[in-house]
Structure formats: C-alpha cells, structure tokens
Write a protein that holds these residues in place. Structure first.
Motif, short mmCIF file in Angstrom:
data_model
loop_
_atom_site.label_atom_id
_atom_site.label_comp_id
_atom_site.label_asym_id
_atom_site.label_seq_id
_atom_site.Cartn_x
_atom_site.Cartn_y
_atom_site.Cartn_z
N UNK A 188 10.59 6.08 -19.81
CA UNK A 188 9.74 6.76 -18.83
C UNK A 188 8.63 5.87 -18.30
N UNK A 189 8.48 4.68 -18.85
CA UNK A 189 7.41 3.81 -18.39
C UNK A 189 7.63 3.44 -16.93
N UNK A 190 6.53 3.32 -16.19
CA UNK A 190 6.59 2.91 -14.79
C UNK A 190 5.92 1.55 -14.65
N UNK A 191 6.63 0.63 -14.04
CA UNK A 191 6.11 -0.72 -13.78
C UNK A 191 5.29 -0.67 -12.49
N UNK A 192 4.02 -0.98 -12.59
CA UNK A 192 3.12 -0.89 -11.43
C UNK A 192 3.53 -1.84 -10.31
N UNK A 193 4.28 -2.90 -10.62
CA UNK A 193 4.66 -3.87 -9.59
C UNK A 193 5.68 -3.30 -8.62
N UNK A 194 6.37 -2.21 -9.00
CA UNK A 194 7.35 -1.58 -8.10
C UNK A 194 6.89 -0.18 -7.70
N UNK A 195 5.58 0.02 -7.72
CA UNK A 195 5.01 1.34 -7.42
C UNK A 195 3.97 1.23 -6.32
N UNK A 196 3.94 2.22 -5.44
CA UNK A 196 2.91 2.31 -4.41
C UNK A 196 2.52 3.78 -4.25
N UNK A 197 1.26 4.01 -4.00
CA UNK A 197 0.76 5.38 -3.76
C UNK A 197 -0.10 5.37 -2.51
N UNK A 198 0.07 6.41 -1.68
CA UNK A 198 -0.64 6.50 -0.42
C UNK A 198 -1.33 7.85 -0.29
N UNK A 199 -2.57 7.81 0.21
CA UNK A 199 -3.30 9.04 0.52
C UNK A 199 -3.22 9.24 2.03
N UNK A 200 -2.59 10.33 2.45
CA UNK A 200 -2.35 10.59 3.87
C UNK A 200 -3.48 11.48 4.40
N UNK A 201 -4.22 10.92 5.36
CA UNK A 201 -5.38 11.63 5.89
C UNK A 201 -5.77 11.03 7.23
N UNK A 202 -6.21 11.89 8.14
CA UNK A 202 -6.68 11.44 9.46
C UNK A 202 -5.67 10.55 10.18
N UNK A 203 -4.38 10.90 10.04
CA UNK A 203 -3.34 10.20 10.78
C UNK A 203 -2.92 8.87 10.18
N UNK A 204 -3.42 8.54 8.98
CA UNK A 204 -3.07 7.28 8.34
C UNK A 204 -2.57 7.53 6.92
N UNK A 205 -1.92 6.52 6.36
CA UNK A 205 -1.45 6.59 4.98
C UNK A 205 -1.98 5.36 4.26
N UNK A 206 -3.20 5.47 3.74
CA UNK A 206 -3.85 4.33 3.11
C UNK A 206 -3.51 4.26 1.63
N UNK A 207 -3.42 3.04 1.13
CA UNK A 207 -3.12 2.84 -0.28
C UNK A 207 -4.21 3.47 -1.14
N UNK A 208 -3.79 4.17 -2.18
CA UNK A 208 -4.77 4.72 -3.14
C UNK A 208 -4.44 4.20 -4.54
N UNK A 209 -3.87 2.99 -4.59
CA UNK A 209 -3.64 2.32 -5.86
C UNK A 209 -4.87 1.49 -6.24
N UNK A 210 -5.30 1.62 -7.46
CA UNK A 210 -6.35 0.76 -8.01
C UNK A 210 -5.66 -0.48 -8.56
N UNK A 211 -5.71 -1.56 -7.82
CA UNK A 211 -4.97 -2.77 -8.20
C UNK A 211 -5.46 -3.37 -9.52
N UNK A 212 -6.74 -3.21 -9.79
CA UNK A 212 -7.29 -3.77 -11.02
C UNK A 212 -6.78 -3.02 -12.25
N UNK A 213 -6.74 -1.69 -12.15
CA UNK A 213 -6.27 -0.87 -13.26
C UNK A 213 -4.76 -0.66 -13.23
N UNK A 214 -4.12 -1.00 -12.09
CA UNK A 214 -2.67 -0.79 -11.91
C UNK A 214 -2.33 0.69 -12.06
N UNK A 215 -3.17 1.53 -11.44
CA UNK A 215 -2.97 2.97 -11.49
C UNK A 215 -3.35 3.60 -10.15
#
Length: 435
Positions: free
Chosen positions: A374-401
């Motif tokens: 069940x482990x997830x490798x952060x290198x193959x993961x992306x998360x986006x917060x969709x707001x105001x017509x955009x989908x900006x990254x909401x990944x904390x690259x330092x914490x890899x979360x």
C-alpha cells in the motif's frame, strides 16, 4: 509521461500538468475537478476508439463480401475522416454543446514527444453551428490511420496503438452519483435496453461507458468476488494481495456482494442478505468501486482508473480502507486519477506517502504498521488543488506529502467561529454574575 492542457473549458481557465501514476484532485465543488477528469478520460480512450472503428470497418467489409450488404449501402469514408468525425461527436457527448463555450477554448493532450491531439473551436460559416469543434493531431497519428486504412483489427494493431499513444492501460471511469445504477439494480438493464440512441446520448459519454461496463461485468459476480478466483493459479505473493484486498472490501462493504437470480445482493451473514436497492447509501455508492478494483486486480490487466469522490456517504474509517485498497491495486501495476473533497481521504493518502518515504529507511518496522503493498512513492504522485479556474500543485515537496493547509483552513474557520461564540457565552455569563 502524458501531459494535459485545458484553456477556458467550463470552470477551468488554465490548467496544465503531467499525469502520473497517482494523480489526486481536490478543491471546492463546481471548481472543475470533473472537467479535468473527463478530459483525461476523453483523450486516453481515443486509442481504443480507433481500434473499434477499424473493427466496424472490418465487419462492414465482411458483410459486403458475403452479400449481406451492397457497397452503396455503407457510407464509404476514409479511416481519417471517420476518426475526426468520431472525435468531434465524442467531445460534444462528453462536454455538451459547443454553442455557449468560450471561443478560445482549447484542449491539448500530449501522449509522448511528437504525438498529441488538440481540440479547439473555429467559427463556422453555418450559422446554426457557430462554434465548430476542430480536431488537430500529430502526423504520426495521421500516418497510422492512413497506413491502416484497409487493415483488419488484430491484437498486433492494438499493441501498435498502445505504443503510438504511449499507453499500455485500459481506462476505466467511475463517476460520482453512481448509486443510481445500484438503486435501480436489474431494472436499469431493461430501461437502458429500451432507450434509443438519442435518449442514450442524453447521458454524457463517461457515465454511459461506466453504466455499460457495469452491466457487461455484472454476470461475472454470480459467485461473489471470491468466484473470480475460482480455478485461477496464483503465486503466494498474489494470493496474499488478493486476500488483503478482500479483507479491505469486507471492512468497507460490511458484507459480501453477489449478483444472482437476476438481482444484486449484499450478504451480511451466512443466511441473511439485503438487496442492493435497499442497502445503505454508502454501500450503494461504493459497491462498484470495490467490484471493479478487485475485478481488474484479479484480471491482471493494466488499468488507469478515474474515480470521482470515492468517499461518498462513507464513515471516515471506511474512507481510509478504500484509499488503502486503491493504493494496493495501483501498486500492482495500475494507475489512478482520483477526485475528492475529503480531508480523511487526503490524510490516508499522506499516511501511505509517509510509509513509502520512511519505509526506505526502516523497511521492517514500517511494514509492521503498513503493508508495503500500500505504500505510495512520492516520485510518481501529484496532487492538485482546483480553484479559481486553475489546478495548482498542493504537494509539499520537502515533506513529500499533500499539503493539507488549504483544507485545514476550513477547519480553522469553523474553530474560529466556535471560539467567537464561546467568547460571547463567557461574556454573557460574566455579565450575569455581576448582577
């Protein structure tokens, strides 16, 4: 890697990012998450559509050769023109009429270097269709269509399409609002069979494909999920994977799904069951997510899952178990794009990301807490917060979360409101005590 670009489609003004093995979309309702999910499904299923077009042409040729049809009875078009017409119709079936779309609307999907498809609008001379759907695509795709003009649809052609579109996956879309199918149960099959093509087109392409997939696969669950394993030779590792998946499914469903005697049932005990249309709203929403995940896990065919709001009507503990099941299935060689509003879902994902990070340092200790499947490798993961017509990254690259700060802001606002009400209560009680 596949890349998606959306300009001025629905609530999305500008969106551009790479599709990874794990792609998570969150944000407020009506912000555009479904628009992005449908766009990905639209483009990823075009390779399969080409194969189906070739298959249909093959049948038409066979009918002519055997004298069941005359050449003039079949509309003769090149594979190129059939593909372009199909793409236009599919776009309209997926996103609705182009009449009220922004003239600057543009969709572009890059499969690999030199292979991409773009959809835009052009003004038509026909006043009835002012926004004409225009299809542009790479020369490599055009060359394939020209070279395969008279070829029969064969497995090697399917493999060539996979290579051309850099996509070994079958794409499966699981929409929100899926409980409608389970509520109607077997009656829906009859209702759907009586609908003509015009009525079916009232459903968007993604939902229609999902409904047809479920109706096609339902008979295979006559002996439940365990029945899918009957007679299948599996390794010890695969067996452990299947057993863990079944455990998670039972934990979420609180029963055992079976489709038999013309109806769908959830067996809650050895001699007791409830019909699916009388089951809880959570069971109705989640049952076919669970079924499809397990079906393709057992089938061992690479699948790109697009799942909308898996948390619908589920208790937080069940939401966590569903995310663990999705991670287990994706980790077995699949991929997922998931939309969610739930902080519990994001929290569960972060736990699995954290397990993937710490597990590299302390494999044995972490394995005792979270199974490596069940482990997830952060290198193959992306998360986006969709707001105001955009989908900006909401990944904390330092914490890899995933950065939960945006959703946590809502909790902060609720707590702040509570604190203000508490201050009012304290002030009123203080005034009363002074009298």
């Amino acid at each position: 890697m596949h890349q998606l670009l959306i300009e001025r489609l629905g609530p999305i003004h500008h969106c551009e990012f790479t599709i990874r093995q794990y792609t998570f979309l969150t944000g407020y309702q009506a912000s555009g998450k479904s628009t992005i999910a449908k766009a990905v499904y639209f483009f990823r299923t075009l390779k399969g559509d080409i194969y189906q077009l070739m298959l249909r042409r093959q049948y038409e040729t066979l009918n002519i050769q055997q004298g069941y049809a005359q050449i003039e009875d079949t509309e003769h078009q090149t594979l190129v023109s059939e593909f372009e017409r199909h793409v236009r119709n599919k776009f309209l079936s997926t996103f609705g009429t182009s009449y009220c779309m922004d003239r600057d609307m543009r969709l572009c999907y890059r499969y690999q270097d030199g292979v991409e498809i773009t959809i835009c609008l052009k003004e038509s001379r026909d006043k009835l269709t002012p926004n004409y759907v225009w299809v542009e695509y790479s020369q490599q795709i055009r060359n394939f269509l020209i070279m395969r003009e008279n070829d029969a649809a064969q497995p090697r052609i399917s493999a060539e399409l996979d290579a051309l579109f850099n996509d070994p996956f079958e794409t499966v879309y699981i929409p929100a609002g899926r409980s409608v199918l389970t509520i109607l149960g077997s009656q829906f099959s009859y209702l759907y069979s009586t609908m003509d093509d015009t009525q079916k087109r009232l459903l968007d392409a993604c939902t229609r494909d999902y409904l047809e997939l479920v109706m096609r696969l339902r008979p295979q669950f006559s002996n439940g999920l365990e029945g899918l394993l009957a007679g299948k030779q599996v390794s010890e590792i695969e067996q452990e994977l299947f057993l863990e998946a079944l455990r998670l499914i039972r934990q979420v469903l609180r029963g055992r799904y079976v489709a038999s005697d013309g109806e769908e049932r959830i067996w809650v005990a050895k001699d007791s069951y409830v019909k699916i249309n009388f089951a809880s709203s959570g069971q109705q929403e989640i049952v076919w997510i669970l079924n499809l995940l397990f079906y393709y896990l057992v089938l061992q065919k690479p699948v790109f899952f697009i799942i909308e709001e898996p948390e619908s009507n589920l208790f937080p503990a069940s939401q966590k178990a569903v995310i663990e099941l999705i991670a287990l299935v994706v980790g077995a060689g699949n991929a997922v794009l998931l939309t969610t509003h739930s902080p519990y879902v994001l929290g569960a994902i972060n736990n699995l990301l954290y397990a993937g990070t710490v597990g590299k340092l302390a494999n044995r200790q972490v394995s005792e807490i979270v199974s490596p499947s069940k482990w997830i490798d952060s290198s193959v993961c992306d998360a986006r917060f969709v707001q105001n017509g955009e989908a900006k990254s909401c990944m904390d690259n330092e914490l890899a979360q995933i950065d939960n700060a945006l959703l946590d802001q809502i909790s902060h606002d609720i707590n702040l409101e509570y604190d203000r009400l508490f201050e009012v209560e304290q002030a009123v009680e203080g005034d009363a005590s002074c009298r």
